[in-house]
Design a protein around this motif. Structure first.
Motif, PDB file in Angstrom:
ATOM      1  N   ASP A 157       0.829  -1.213   0.000  1.00 29.40           N
ATOM      2  CA  ASP A 157       0.000   0.000   0.000  1.00 29.40           C
ATOM      3  C   ASP A 157       0.863   1.264   0.000  1.00 29.40           C
ATOM      4  OD1 ASP A 157      -2.250  -1.603  -0.008  1.00 29.40           O
ATOM      5  OD2 ASP A 157      -2.709  -1.294   2.116  1.00 29.40           O
ATOM      6  N   LYS A 158       1.930   1.254   0.770  1.00 28.13           N
ATOM      7  CA  LYS A 158       2.815   2.430   0.819  1.00 28.13           C
ATOM      8  C   LYS A 158       3.471   2.687  -0.534  1.00 28.13           C
ATOM      9  CE  LYS A 158       3.696   2.418   5.732  1.00 28.13           C
ATOM     10  NZ  LYS A 158       4.563   2.017   6.830  1.00 28.13           N
ATOM     11  N   VAL A 159       3.913   1.618  -1.198  1.00 25.40           N
ATOM     12  CA  VAL A 159       4.556   1.775  -2.509  1.00 25.40           C
ATOM     13  C   VAL A 159       3.554   2.283  -3.538  1.00 25.40           C
ATOM     14  CG1 VAL A 159       5.671   0.541  -4.415  1.00 25.40           C
ATOM     15  CG2 VAL A 159       6.351   0.059  -2.046  1.00 25.40           C
ATOM     16  N   LEU A 160       2.378   1.632  -3.612  1.00 26.74           N
ATOM     17  CA  LEU A 160       1.412   1.967  -4.657  1.00 26.74           C
ATOM     18  C   LEU A 160       0.602   3.227  -4.373  1.00 26.74           C
ATOM     19  CD1 LEU A 160       0.162  -1.585  -5.706  1.00 26.74           C
ATOM     20  CD2 LEU A 160       2.096  -0.253  -6.572  1.00 26.74           C
ATOM     21  N   SER A 161       0.718   3.766  -3.181  1.00 26.98           N
ATOM     22  CA  SER A 161       0.048   5.041  -2.899  1.00 26.98           C
ATOM     23  C   SER A 161       1.051   6.186  -2.747  1.00 26.98           C
ATOM     24  CB  SER A 161      -0.819   4.934  -1.634  1.00 26.98           C
ATOM     25  OG  SER A 161      -0.024   4.684  -0.501  1.00 26.98           O
ATOM     26  N   SER A 162       2.322   5.898  -3.016  1.00 29.96           N
ATOM     27  CA  SER A 162       3.354   6.935  -2.890  1.00 29.96           C
ATOM     28  C   SER A 162       3.180   8.001  -3.969  1.00 29.96           C
ATOM     29  CB  SER A 162       4.749   6.317  -3.009  1.00 29.96           C
ATOM     30  OG  SER A 162       4.993   5.861  -4.334  1.00 29.96           O
ATOM     31  N   ASP A 163       3.672   9.170  -3.681  1.00 31.11           N
ATOM     32  CA  ASP A 163       3.598  10.265  -4.655  1.00 31.11           C
ATOM     33  C   ASP A 163       4.323   9.900  -5.947  1.00 31.11           C
ATOM     34  OD1 ASP A 163       2.108  11.831  -2.941  1.00 31.11           O
ATOM     35  OD2 ASP A 163       3.848  12.959  -2.196  1.00 31.11           O
ATOM     36  N   PHE A 164       5.502   9.281  -5.841  1.00 31.29           N
ATOM     37  CA  PHE A 164       6.268   8.927  -7.042  1.00 31.29           C
ATOM     38  C   PHE A 164       5.481   7.947  -7.910  1.00 31.29           C
ATOM     39  CE2 PHE A 164       9.398   6.981  -9.748  1.00 31.29           C
ATOM     40  CZ  PHE A 164      10.267   8.008 -10.052  1.00 31.29           C
ATOM     41  N   TYR A 165       4.878   6.950  -7.275  1.00 36.16           N
ATOM     42  CA  TYR A 165       4.080   5.985  -8.043  1.00 36.16           C
ATOM     43  C   TYR A 165       2.922   6.697  -8.740  1.00 36.16           C
ATOM     44  CZ  TYR A 165       1.129   2.147  -9.440  1.00 36.16           C
ATOM     45  OH  TYR A 165       0.351   1.300 -10.190  1.00 36.16           O
ATOM     46  N   LYS A 166       2.193   7.503  -7.982  1.00 36.66           N
ATOM     47  CA  LYS A 166       1.010   8.172  -8.548  1.00 36.66           C
ATOM     48  C   LYS A 166       1.374   9.179  -9.632  1.00 36.66           C
ATOM     49  CE  LYS A 166      -0.688   9.281  -4.479  1.00 36.66           C
ATOM     50  NZ  LYS A 166      -1.549   9.780  -3.405  1.00 36.66           N
ATOM     51  N   GLU A 167       2.506   9.852  -9.487  1.00 34.41           N
ATOM     52  CA  GLU A 167       2.873  10.918 -10.433  1.00 34.41           C
ATOM     53  C   GLU A 167       3.714  10.434 -11.610  1.00 34.41           C
ATOM     54  OE1 GLU A 167       4.766  13.882  -7.991  1.00 34.41           O
ATOM     55  OE2 GLU A 167       2.969  14.097  -6.733  1.00 34.41           O
ATOM     56  N   LYS A 168       4.448   9.328 -11.454  1.00 28.83           N
ATOM     57  CA  LYS A 168       5.369   8.877 -12.502  1.00 28.83           C
ATOM     58  C   LYS A 168       5.042   7.473 -13.028  1.00 28.83           C
ATOM     59  CE  LYS A 168       8.340  12.366 -11.890  1.00 28.83           C
ATOM     60  NZ  LYS A 168       8.480  13.444 -12.792  1.00 28.83           N
ATOM     61  N   VAL A 169       4.894   6.527 -12.119  1.00 28.33           N
ATOM     62  CA  VAL A 169       4.763   5.134 -12.526  1.00 28.33           C
ATOM     63  C   VAL A 169       3.370   4.840 -13.083  1.00 28.33           C
ATOM     64  CG1 VAL A 169       4.982   2.728 -11.774  1.00 28.33           C
ATOM     65  CG2 VAL A 169       6.552   4.466 -10.888  1.00 28.33           C
ATOM     66  N   TRP A 170       2.336   5.251 -12.378  1.00 26.48           N
ATOM     67  CA  TRP A 170       0.961   5.017 -12.848  1.00 26.48           C
ATOM     68  C   TRP A 170       0.718   5.643 -14.226  1.00 26.48           C
ATOM     69  CZ3 TRP A 170      -3.044   1.986 -12.387  1.00 26.48           C
ATOM     70  CH2 TRP A 170      -4.281   2.404 -12.884  1.00 26.48           C
ATOM     71  N   PRO A 171       1.084   6.897 -14.449  1.00 25.98           N
ATOM     72  CA  PRO A 171       0.893   7.454 -15.797  1.00 25.98           C
ATOM     73  C   PRO A 171       1.652   6.660 -16.867  1.00 25.98           C
ATOM     74  CG  PRO A 171       1.297   9.225 -14.246  1.00 25.98           C
ATOM     75  CD  PRO A 171       1.552   7.929 -13.510  1.00 25.98           C
ATOM     76  N   ASP A 172       2.829   6.136 -16.519  1.00 24.34           N
ATOM     77  CA  ASP A 172       3.558   5.305 -17.471  1.00 24.34           C
ATOM     78  C   ASP A 172       2.789   4.026 -17.767  1.00 24.34           C
ATOM     79  OD1 ASP A 172       5.944   4.570 -19.055  1.00 24.34           O
ATOM     80  OD2 ASP A 172       6.104   2.988 -17.542  1.00 24.34           O
ATOM     81  N   GLU A 173       2.209   3.409 -16.737  1.00 19.71           N
ATOM     82  CA  GLU A 173       1.426   2.190 -16.951  1.00 19.71           C
ATOM     83  C   GLU A 173       0.295   2.425 -17.951  1.00 19.71           C
ATOM     84  OE1 GLU A 173       0.057   0.484 -13.292  1.00 19.71           O
ATOM     85  OE2 GLU A 173       2.102   0.235 -12.528  1.00 19.71           O
ATOM     86  N   LEU A 174      -0.306   3.588 -17.884  1.00 23.12           N
ATOM     87  CA  LEU A 174      -1.421   3.888 -18.783  1.00 23.12           C
ATOM     88  C   LEU A 174      -0.982   3.965 -20.244  1.00 23.12           C
ATOM     89  CD1 LEU A 174      -3.304   6.531 -16.612  1.00 23.12           C
ATOM     90  CD2 LEU A 174      -3.784   4.073 -16.848  1.00 23.12           C
ATOM     91  N   THR A 175       0.314   4.150 -20.492  1.00 20.61           N
ATOM     92  CA  THR A 175       0.793   4.242 -21.874  1.00 20.61           C
ATOM     93  C   THR A 175       1.037   2.876 -22.500  1.00 20.61           C
ATOM     94  OG1 THR A 175       3.179   4.337 -21.368  1.00 20.61           O
ATOM     95  CG2 THR A 175       1.953   6.436 -21.378  1.00 20.61           C
ATOM     96  N   PHE A 176       1.315   1.845 -21.686  1.00 18.60           N
ATOM     97  CA  PHE A 176       1.672   0.568 -22.300  1.00 18.60           C
ATOM     98  C   PHE A 176       0.827  -0.620 -21.844  1.00 18.60           C
ATOM     99  CE2 PHE A 176       4.024   0.123 -18.423  1.00 18.60           C
ATOM    100  CZ  PHE A 176       4.286  -1.238 -18.255  1.00 18.60           C
ATOM    101  N   LEU A 177       0.027  -0.449 -20.803  1.00 19.30           N
ATOM    102  CA  LEU A 177      -0.829  -1.535 -20.318  1.00 19.30           C
ATOM    103  C   LEU A 177      -2.290  -1.305 -20.669  1.00 19.30           C
ATOM    104  CD1 LEU A 177       0.427  -2.259 -16.680  1.00 19.30           C
ATOM    105  CD2 LEU A 177       0.755  -3.675 -18.709  1.00 19.30           C
ATOM    106  N   ASP A 178      -3.007  -2.387 -20.808  1.00 21.37           N
ATOM    107  CA  ASP A 178      -4.470  -2.377 -20.895  1.00 21.37           C
ATOM    108  C   ASP A 178      -4.964  -2.818 -19.516  1.00 21.37           C
ATOM    109  OD1 ASP A 178      -7.155  -2.899 -21.253  1.00 21.37           O
ATOM    110  OD2 ASP A 178      -6.892  -4.237 -22.964  1.00 21.37           O
ATOM    111  N   HIS A 179      -5.140  -1.846 -18.624  1.00 20.84           N
ATOM    112  CA  HIS A 179      -5.495  -2.164 -17.235  1.00 20.84           C
ATOM    113  C   HIS A 179      -6.815  -2.905 -17.120  1.00 20.84           C
ATOM    114  CE1 HIS A 179      -2.573  -0.669 -14.345  1.00 20.84           C
ATOM    115  NE2 HIS A 179      -2.255   0.248 -15.225  1.00 20.84           N
ATOM    116  N   ALA A 180      -7.759  -2.626 -17.989  1.00 28.19           N
ATOM    117  CA  ALA A 180      -9.069  -3.266 -17.906  1.00 28.19           C
ATOM    118  C   ALA A 180      -8.975  -4.781 -18.112  1.00 28.19           C
ATOM    119  CB  ALA A 180     -10.021  -2.654 -18.926  1.00 28.19           C
ATOM    120  N   ASN A 181      -7.951  -5.228 -18.821  1.00 24.95           N
ATOM    121  CA  ASN A 181      -7.810  -6.659 -19.113  1.00 24.95           C
ATOM    122  C   ASN A 181      -6.584  -7.291 -18.471  1.00 24.95           C
ATOM    123  OD1 ASN A 181     -10.135  -7.187 -20.875  1.00 24.95           O
ATOM    124  ND2 ASN A 181      -9.195  -5.576 -22.092  1.00 24.95           N
TER     125      ASN A 181
END
Length: 120
Positions: A77-101
């Motif tokens: 929870d700490k890693v996935l709710s961190s500011d760095f994850y939310k501001e850098k890693v999550w937006p990157d995931e949206l560019t290459f992953l299909d989260h819905a599937n």
């Protein structure tokens, strides 16, 4: 210790080769930069499908996996709710992953064959 296993589907705008290159060369190093990961992530593995097909087993059509071991659910929870994850890693995931599937499972691991201490 808990393990998060993700069965990944790529963004349909990417080829399999583009997805793998991004996952290995950009996303992995970006995830490694999360400050909280240094304290809570024990291991992180990526797996990508081989081109060869088995004559004895069929496989589902996923584009890769990510396996992450965390010290605890709280650590995850700490890693996935961190500011760095939310501001850098999550937006990157949206560019290459299909989260819905993409499928995610949290669990614990029991070594049956190949306990990590046996492999050394």
């Amino acid at each position: 210790m808990i393990k998060m296993t993700m069965l990944l589907k790529r963004n349909p705008k990417l080829t399999q080769e583009e997805f793998v290159k991004h996952h290995i060369e950009k996303h992995g190093p970006l995830f490694r930069q999360i400050p909280e990961a240094k304290d809570h992530v024990i291991r992180y593995l990526q797996t990508h499908p081989i081109k060869e097909k088995s004559a004895v087993i069929g496989v589902n059509d996923f584009d890769g996996t990510a396996e992450l071991w965390f010290d605890s659910v709280d650590g995850l929870d700490k890693v996935l709710s961190s500011d760095f994850y939310k501001e850098k890693v999550w937006p990157d995931e949206l560019t290459f992953l299909d989260h819905a599937n993409t499928l995610v499972m949290l669990g614990y691991q029991d070594d049956i064959i190949g306990d990590i201490t046996e492999l050394k």
